[in-house]
Scaffold this motif. Structure first.
Motif, PDB file in Angstrom:
ATOM      1  N   LYS A 112       0.841  -1.196   0.000  1.00 49.09           N
ATOM      2  CA  LYS A 112       0.000   0.000   0.000  1.00 49.09           C
ATOM      3  C   LYS A 112       0.880   1.253   0.000  1.00 49.09           C
ATOM      4  CE  LYS A 112      -3.930   1.967   2.426  1.00 49.09           C
ATOM      5  NZ  LYS A 112      -4.849   1.819   3.570  1.00 49.09           N
ATOM      6  N   LYS A 113       1.930   1.245   0.834  1.00 45.00           N
ATOM      7  CA  LYS A 113       2.873   2.377   0.859  1.00 45.00           C
ATOM      8  C   LYS A 113       3.572   2.515  -0.489  1.00 45.00           C
ATOM      9  CE  LYS A 113       4.617   2.728   5.576  1.00 45.00           C
ATOM     10  NZ  LYS A 113       5.817   2.490   6.387  1.00 45.00           N
ATOM     11  N   ARG A 114       4.015   1.368  -1.030  1.00 51.10           N
ATOM     12  CA  ARG A 114       4.721   1.367  -2.313  1.00 51.10           C
ATOM     13  C   ARG A 114       3.853   1.934  -3.417  1.00 51.10           C
ATOM     14  NH1 ARG A 114       4.655  -4.258  -4.888  1.00 51.10           N
ATOM     15  NH2 ARG A 114       2.589  -3.467  -5.343  1.00 51.10           N
ATOM     16  N   ASP A 115       2.602   1.514  -3.477  1.00 50.73           N
ATOM     17  CA  ASP A 115       1.722   1.933  -4.565  1.00 50.73           C
ATOM     18  C   ASP A 115       1.304   3.396  -4.472  1.00 50.73           C
ATOM     19  OD1 ASP A 115       1.924  -0.544  -5.721  1.00 50.73           O
ATOM     20  OD2 ASP A 115       0.037  -1.291  -4.897  1.00 50.73           O
ATOM     21  N   ARG A 116       1.448   4.018  -3.297  1.00 51.46           N
ATOM     22  CA  ARG A 116       1.135   5.439  -3.142  1.00 51.46           C
ATOM     23  C   ARG A 116       2.261   6.336  -3.657  1.00 51.46           C
ATOM     24  NH1 ARG A 116      -0.643   6.202   2.880  1.00 51.46           N
ATOM     25  NH2 ARG A 116       0.370   4.212   3.056  1.00 51.46           N
ATOM     26  N   CYS A 117       3.434   5.755  -3.929  1.00 48.52           N
ATOM     27  CA  CYS A 117       4.588   6.556  -4.369  1.00 48.52           C
ATOM     28  C   CYS A 117       4.416   7.029  -5.803  1.00 48.52           C
ATOM     29  CB  CYS A 117       5.873   5.732  -4.260  1.00 48.52           C
ATOM     30  SG  CYS A 117       6.441   5.558  -2.569  1.00 48.52           S
ATOM     31  N   ASN A 118       4.799   8.297  -6.008  1.00 55.58           N
ATOM     32  CA  ASN A 118       4.769   8.877  -7.346  1.00 55.58           C
ATOM     33  C   ASN A 118       6.150   9.342  -7.793  1.00 55.58           C
ATOM     34  OD1 ASN A 118       1.987   8.590  -7.853  1.00 55.58           O
ATOM     35  ND2 ASN A 118       1.555  10.377  -6.585  1.00 55.58           N
ATOM     36  N   SER A 119       7.164   9.085  -6.958  1.00 59.13           N
ATOM     37  CA  SER A 119       8.510   9.541  -7.308  1.00 59.13           C
ATOM     38  C   SER A 119       9.543   8.510  -6.888  1.00 59.13           C
ATOM     39  CB  SER A 119       8.813  10.877  -6.631  1.00 59.13           C
ATOM     40  OG  SER A 119       8.903  10.697  -5.228  1.00 59.13           O
ATOM     41  N   ALA A 120      10.727   8.655  -7.449  1.00 59.05           N
ATOM     42  CA  ALA A 120      11.815   7.739  -7.113  1.00 59.05           C
ATOM     43  C   ALA A 120      12.247   7.909  -5.659  1.00 59.05           C
ATOM     44  CB  ALA A 120      12.998   7.973  -8.051  1.00 59.05           C
ATOM     45  N   SER A 121      12.252   9.140  -5.174  1.00 64.72           N
ATOM     46  CA  SER A 121      12.669   9.364  -3.784  1.00 64.72           C
ATOM     47  C   SER A 121      11.687   8.727  -2.802  1.00 64.72           C
ATOM     48  CB  SER A 121      12.832  10.852  -3.502  1.00 64.72           C
ATOM     49  OG  SER A 121      11.600  11.529  -3.668  1.00 64.72           O
ATOM     50  N   CYS A 122      10.413   8.750  -3.128  1.00 67.87           N
ATOM     51  CA  CYS A 122       9.411   8.090  -2.277  1.00 67.87           C
ATOM     52  C   CYS A 122       9.650   6.587  -2.251  1.00 67.87           C
ATOM     53  CB  CYS A 122       8.022   8.402  -2.795  1.00 67.87           C
ATOM     54  SG  CYS A 122       6.702   7.562  -1.876  1.00 67.87           S
ATOM     55  N   LEU A 123       9.867   5.993  -3.441  1.00 71.38           N
ATOM     56  CA  LEU A 123      10.139   4.547  -3.500  1.00 71.38           C
ATOM     57  C   LEU A 123      11.389   4.191  -2.717  1.00 71.38           C
ATOM     58  CD1 LEU A 123       9.464   3.179  -7.093  1.00 71.38           C
ATOM     59  CD2 LEU A 123       8.455   2.432  -4.960  1.00 71.38           C
ATOM     60  N   ASP A 124      12.415   5.020  -2.841  1.00 70.43           N
ATOM     61  CA  ASP A 124      13.660   4.789  -2.118  1.00 70.43           C
ATOM     62  C   ASP A 124      13.405   4.778  -0.611  1.00 70.43           C
ATOM     63  OD1 ASP A 124      16.467   4.350  -2.098  1.00 70.43           O
ATOM     64  OD2 ASP A 124      16.759   6.453  -1.531  1.00 70.43           O
ATOM     65  N   THR A 125      12.592   5.714  -0.144  1.00 69.84           N
ATOM     66  CA  THR A 125      12.257   5.786   1.281  1.00 69.84           C
ATOM     67  C   THR A 125      11.468   4.551   1.720  1.00 69.84           C
ATOM     68  OG1 THR A 125      12.224   8.187   1.163  1.00 69.84           O
ATOM     69  CG2 THR A 125      11.108   7.176   3.050  1.00 69.84           C
ATOM     70  N   VAL A 126      10.494   4.137   0.910  1.00 65.70           N
ATOM     71  CA  VAL A 126       9.684   2.953   1.251  1.00 65.70           C
ATOM     72  C   VAL A 126      10.568   1.703   1.298  1.00 65.70           C
ATOM     73  CG1 VAL A 126       7.824   1.445   0.439  1.00 65.70           C
ATOM     74  CG2 VAL A 126       7.529   3.919   0.402  1.00 65.70           C
ATOM     75  N   PHE A 127      11.476   1.555   0.347  1.00 69.59           N
ATOM     76  CA  PHE A 127      12.379   0.403   0.340  1.00 69.59           C
ATOM     77  C   PHE A 127      13.295   0.425   1.566  1.00 69.59           C
ATOM     78  CE2 PHE A 127      12.492  -0.754  -4.485  1.00 69.59           C
ATOM     79  CZ  PHE A 127      11.124  -0.871  -4.487  1.00 69.59           C
ATOM     80  N   ARG A 128      13.806   1.614   1.893  1.00 66.98           N
ATOM     81  CA  ARG A 128      14.685   1.740   3.062  1.00 66.98           C
ATOM     82  C   ARG A 128      13.908   1.421   4.345  1.00 66.98           C
ATOM     83  NH1 ARG A 128      15.818   7.058   3.530  1.00 66.98           N
ATOM     84  NH2 ARG A 128      16.355   7.032   1.337  1.00 66.98           N
ATOM     85  N   ASP A 129      12.663   1.901   4.435  1.00 66.17           N
ATOM     86  CA  ASP A 129      11.825   1.604   5.610  1.00 66.17           C
ATOM     87  C   ASP A 129      11.567   0.103   5.724  1.00 66.17           C
ATOM     88  OD1 ASP A 129      11.737   4.290   6.164  1.00 66.17           O
ATOM     89  OD2 ASP A 129       9.673   4.578   5.422  1.00 66.17           O
ATOM     90  N   TRP A 130      11.325  -0.561   4.573  1.00 66.24           N
ATOM     91  CA  TRP A 130      11.102  -2.001   4.621  1.00 66.24           C
ATOM     92  C   TRP A 130      12.331  -2.732   5.142  1.00 66.24           C
ATOM     93  CZ3 TRP A 130       7.879  -5.738   5.151  1.00 66.24           C
ATOM     94  CH2 TRP A 130       8.368  -7.035   5.071  1.00 66.24           C
ATOM     95  N   ASN A 131      13.502  -2.347   4.652  1.00 66.21           N
ATOM     96  CA  ASN A 131      14.736  -3.009   5.093  1.00 66.21           C
ATOM     97  C   ASN A 131      14.952  -2.823   6.590  1.00 66.21           C
ATOM     98  OD1 ASN A 131      15.441  -4.112   2.594  1.00 66.21           O
ATOM     99  ND2 ASN A 131      16.405  -2.221   1.940  1.00 66.21           N
ATOM    100  N   ALA A 132      14.633  -1.649   7.105  1.00 66.54           N
ATOM    101  CA  ALA A 132      14.756  -1.412   8.555  1.00 66.54           C
ATOM    102  C   ALA A 132      13.732  -2.273   9.317  1.00 66.54           C
ATOM    103  CB  ALA A 132      14.548   0.064   8.866  1.00 66.54           C
TER     104      ALA A 132
END
Length: 140
Positions: A112-132
Motif C-alpha cells: 500500500k505504501k509502495r503503490d502510493r509513491c509517485n517519485s523515485a525518492s518516495c520509492l527509495d524511502t519505502v524500500f529503506r523503511d522495509w529493510n529497517a
C-alpha cells in the motif's frame, strides 16, 4: 640411446596417449575441469536469476502490464536498480513469511505504501523503511 626419451614427463605423455588410443578415459588437465566447473556454476546462477526475475507481484513485461499499473510499478519496471531492489525485498518477504516472522498484513501494508509513491525518492524511502522493518523483525 636418447636420454630425453627416458624422462618421467615423456613416459607420462606416452602413457596418456596409449590410454586415449585404447579408448579409456583420458585424464583432463586440472584447468579444463576448473573452467568447466566455473561455466556450469555461472549457467546455474543465470538460470536461478531468470527464474526469480518474474517471481514478484509486479509483472514488468510490457505486453502484460495492465493499463491500471501504478506510477510506482512503472518506476520499478523502468529502473534496473528499483527492479533488483524490489526483487530482493519480495524474496525477503517470502522468506520471512514462510518463517512466520511477518504476516500477510505486513506485506499488504508495504504494498500500500509502495503503490502510493509517485517519485523515485518516495520509492527509495519505502524500500529503506522495509529493510529497517525486516531487520527489526529478524532480531528476536
Amino acid at each position: 640411446m636418447n636420454l630425453s626419451a627416458r624422462t618421467p614427463e615423456r613416459a607420462t605423455i606416452r602413457l596418456t596417449r596409449r590410454l586415449c588410443v585404447e579408448r579409456q578415459p583420458c585424464p583432463q588437465p586440472v584447468m579444463t575441469r576448473i573452467v568447466r566447473f566455473a561455466l556450469h556454476t555461472l549457467a546455474s546462477a543465470g538460470l536461478m536469476f531468470l527464474s526469480s526475475a518474474h517471481a514478484t507481484d509486479i509483472d514488468c513485461d510490457p505486453s502484460a502490464t495492465p493499463a491500471s499499473a501504478t506510477q510506482a510499478q512503472r518506476l520499478i519496471c523502468e529502473s534496473a536498480l528499483f527492479s533488483m531492489g524490489y526483487q530482493r525485498i519480495y524474496a525477503d518477504q517470502q522468506r520471512l513469511l514462510k518463517a512466520r516472522v511477518i504476516t500477510e498484513a505486513d506485506i499488504a501494508a508495504f504494498r500500500k505504501k509502495r503503490d502510493r509513491c509517485n517519485s523515485a525518492s518516495c520509492l527509495d524511502t519505502v524500500f529503506r523503511d522495509w529493510n529497517a522493518f525486516a531487520s527489526r523483525a529478524r532480531t528476536p
